[in-house]
Design an enzyme around this catalytic site. Structure first.
Site, PDB file in Angstrom:
ATOM      1  N   TYR A   1     -17.670  16.613 -13.985  1.00 46.36           N
ATOM      2  CA  TYR A   1     -18.034  15.189 -13.975  1.00 46.36           C
ATOM      3  C   TYR A   1     -19.035  14.920 -12.830  1.00 46.36           C
ATOM      4  O   TYR A   1     -18.877  15.445 -11.725  1.00 46.36           O
ATOM      5  CB  TYR A   1     -16.741  14.383 -13.778  1.00 46.36           C
ATOM      6  CG  TYR A   1     -16.953  12.909 -13.573  1.00 46.36           C
ATOM      7  CD1 TYR A   1     -17.408  12.109 -14.610  1.00 46.36           C
ATOM      8  CD2 TYR A   1     -16.684  12.315 -12.344  1.00 46.36           C
ATOM      9  CE1 TYR A   1     -17.595  10.746 -14.417  1.00 46.36           C
ATOM     10  CE2 TYR A   1     -16.866  10.956 -12.155  1.00 46.36           C
ATOM     11  CZ  TYR A   1     -17.326  10.181 -13.196  1.00 46.36           C
ATOM     12  OH  TYR A   1     -17.501   8.839 -13.006  1.00 46.36           O
TER      13      TYR A   1
ATOM     14  N   LYS B   1     -10.043   5.876 -18.257  1.00 50.51           N
ATOM     15  CA  LYS B   1     -10.512   6.325 -19.565  1.00 50.51           C
ATOM     16  C   LYS B   1      -9.387   6.180 -20.602  1.00 50.51           C
ATOM     17  O   LYS B   1      -8.919   5.073 -20.807  1.00 50.51           O
ATOM     18  CB  LYS B   1     -11.034   7.757 -19.462  1.00 50.51           C
ATOM     19  CG  LYS B   1     -11.991   7.990 -18.267  1.00 50.51           C
ATOM     20  CD  LYS B   1     -13.297   7.243 -18.412  1.00 50.51           C
ATOM     21  CE  LYS B   1     -14.120   7.220 -17.123  1.00 50.51           C
ATOM     22  NZ  LYS B   1     -14.380   8.504 -16.495  1.00 50.51           N
TER      23      LYS B   1
ATOM     24  N   ARG C   1       0.827  -1.216   0.000  1.00 51.50           N
ATOM     25  CA  ARG C   1       0.000   0.000   0.000  1.00 51.50           C
ATOM     26  C   ARG C   1       0.863   1.270   0.000  1.00 51.50           C
ATOM     27  O   ARG C   1       0.485   2.286  -0.543  1.00 51.50           O
ATOM     28  CB  ARG C   1      -0.957  -0.005   1.208  1.00 51.50           C
ATOM     29  CG  ARG C   1      -1.766   1.271   1.390  1.00 51.50           C
ATOM     30  CD  ARG C   1      -3.050   1.065   2.193  1.00 51.50           C
ATOM     31  NE  ARG C   1      -2.861   0.271   3.380  1.00 51.50           N
ATOM     32  CZ  ARG C   1      -2.312   0.707   4.535  1.00 51.50           C
ATOM     33  NH1 ARG C   1      -1.907   1.960   4.642  1.00 51.50           N
ATOM     34  NH2 ARG C   1      -2.182  -0.091   5.561  1.00 51.50           N
TER      35      ARG C   1
ATOM     36  N   ASP D   1      -8.906  18.742 -13.949  1.00 54.74           N
ATOM     37  CA  ASP D   1      -9.268  17.391 -14.357  1.00 54.74           C
ATOM     38  C   ASP D   1      -8.963  17.287 -15.853  1.00 54.74           C
ATOM     39  O   ASP D   1      -9.638  17.898 -16.688  1.00 54.74           O
ATOM     40  CB  ASP D   1     -10.749  17.129 -14.052  1.00 54.74           C
ATOM     41  CG  ASP D   1     -11.172  15.694 -14.385  1.00 54.74           C
ATOM     42  OD1 ASP D   1     -10.511  15.066 -15.233  1.00 54.74           O
ATOM     43  OD2 ASP D   1     -12.180  15.226 -13.825  1.00 54.74           O
TER      44      ASP D   1
HETATM   45  C1  LIG Z   1     -14.552   8.969 -15.178  1.00 48.33           C
HETATM   46  C2  LIG Z   1     -14.167  10.322 -14.757  1.00 48.33           C
HETATM   47  C3  LIG Z   1     -13.744  10.587 -13.440  1.00 48.33           C
HETATM   48  C4  LIG Z   1     -13.736   9.521 -12.350  1.00 48.33           C
HETATM   49  O1  LIG Z   1     -12.873   8.492 -12.636  1.00 48.33           O
HETATM   50  P1  LIG Z   1     -13.108   6.940 -12.193  1.00 48.33           P
HETATM   51  O2  LIG Z   1     -11.868   6.289 -12.688  1.00 48.33           O
HETATM   52  O3  LIG Z   1     -14.362   6.480 -12.853  1.00 48.33           O
HETATM   53  O4  LIG Z   1     -13.224   6.933 -10.702  1.00 48.33           O
HETATM   54  C5  LIG Z   1     -13.381  11.883 -13.134  1.00 48.33           C
HETATM   55  N1  LIG Z   1     -13.429  12.873 -14.044  1.00 48.33           N
HETATM   56  C6  LIG Z   1     -13.840  12.654 -15.312  1.00 48.33           C
HETATM   57  C7  LIG Z   1     -13.874  13.793 -16.279  1.00 48.33           C
HETATM   58  C8  LIG Z   1     -14.226  11.381 -15.711  1.00 48.33           C
HETATM   59  O5  LIG Z   1     -14.655  11.187 -16.970  1.00 48.33           O
END
Ligand SMILES: *Cc1c(COP(=O)(O)O)cnc(C)c1O
Length: 362
Positions: free
Chosen positions: A62, A165, A10, A140
């Site tokens: 998001y 993603k 961890r 982000d």
């Molecule tokens: C999917 C997403 C997240 C969150 O990510 P996870 O891996 O699903 O926890 C945050 N910001 C954006 C823009 C996203 O598309």
């Protein structure tokens, strides 16, 4: 010594360290950290805050981020203002003495709004030189990715992305990442990472790291396919409006050109469905028509994720934004005719032919 660095998985493990170094390198950053999901990274960043701090968040962020800031933050006495971040002066006006963090997304999800990151970073630093406490500017970067946009170089304190993603890219791993050049933030976040415990498994780190071999190839294919599809949809009579920062009709196009190397693979659009379309059809509501359209597509799967090699379609009003209140949806411009397409890397002629045949149901 080896055993001290990798004492307990961890805290650190070799696969994660490799991935973290790669994430930092991708944005020419000093420090990188990997988490079990994007939301686990959000949780760690959020714990930089203390009770009574104030946060400014882009109003079209998001859905998970919105829920986090609206629900969990409130329980911890952290105050959040949701602001239209395309308007830099609205951000400046929202800054209070207790403002400790600004959280923005560019391009945003699902509307693909563009925030002038450099302008907002300058504005924040200007507040700081005039005696304001430090404000952590988080971008982000999930949509543009480290490949097309380097938020730290535009003045952000932390560049964040969901690795689930584009970076992993194959829709088979959950992971999140962040990079920073700030030694204090990095050590604090490292402490939060191991203490909160939202760390990714070594195998997931290995998969994401291996995925980086084709990251550049994939991103260029996502981008060129998406731009071709945006242009195709823009000419199509069954489409009312196309949202993609690569189109010169997009209000953020000039800023996006300046701050991104290219535009990503998501295209949102409003289908041209009127009440009379519904009256003259076998469908009962506008949503029924949109669902039928999504089911008629053969290459686009109906799913909430994005950034996979295969194309996906999502209906925000029925899926990702189902729980958002109607008034807020109206402010944002999200209605039942809006669909979000995550364009994959399949042959472009196949994707366009598929969209063409599915649009005939409208
Ligand atoms: C999917 C997403 C997240 C969150 O990510 P996870 O891996 O699903 O926890 C945050 N910001 C954006 C823009 C996203 O598309």
């Amino acid at each position: 010594m080896y055993f001290q660095e990798f004492l307990y998985s961890r805290f650190a493990n070799p696969n994660r360290t490799e991935l973290e170094n790669a994430l930092a390198d991708l944005e020419r950053a000093t420090y990188g950290l990997a988490f079990a999901s994007g939301m686990a990274a959000t949780t760690a960043i959020f714990h930089l805050l203390k009770a009574n701090d104030h946060v400014i968040c882009g109003h079209d962020c998001y859905g998970g981020t919105h829920t986090f800031f609206e629900d969990i933050a409130a329980n911890m006495s952290i105050h959040v203002s949701f602001i239209d971040a395309t308007n830099a002066s609205a951000i400046a006006a929202a800054i209070r003495p207790k403002t400790a963090m600004i959280w923005l997304e560019s391009p945003s999800n699902p509307l693909l709004n563009i925030v002038d990151i450099q302008r907002i970073a300058r504005l924040v630093r200007n507040f700081e030189t005039h005696g304001h406490r430090d404000i952590t500017l988080v971008i982000d970067n999930t949509f543009a990715t480290s490949y097309f946009q380097k938020p730290l170089e535009l003045g952000a304190s932390i560049s964040y992305q969901s690795l689930s993603k584009y970076i992993n890219g194959h829709g088979d791993v959950m992971a999140g990442g962040l990079v920073t050049n700030d030694a204090y933030l990095a050590s604090r976040l490292k402490h939060l990472q191991k203490t909160l415990g939202g760390t990714p498994s070594p195998f997931d780190c290995y998969l994401v790291k291996r995925g980086l071999e084709t990251f550049g190839l994939r991103m260029r294919a996502h981008y060129t396919n998406a731009l071709a599809i945006a242009r195709f949809l823009e000419q199509h009579p069954k489409i009312r409006k196309v949202l993609h920062p690569g189109l010169d009709t997009h209000p953020g196009h000039v800023i996006a050109r300046r701050q991104c190397y290219a535009f990503s693979g998501v295209v949102s659009c409003y289908l041209n469905i009127s009440d009379s379309t519904v009256e003259n059809s076998d469908y009962e509501t506008v949503s029924d028509v949109v669902v039928k359209f999504s089911q008629t597509l053969k290459l686009f799967k109906l799913a909430v994720s994005l950034g996979n090699t295969r194309s996906l379609i999502e209906i925000p009003s029925l899926m990702t934004h189902k729980d958002v209140d109607a008034k807020h949806l109206q402010t944002l411009g999200i209605d039942h005719t809006l669909v979000r397409l995550s364009i994959g890397i399949e042959p472009i002629t196949d994707l366009i032919a598929d969209l063409k045949q599915a649009l005939t149901v409208l």
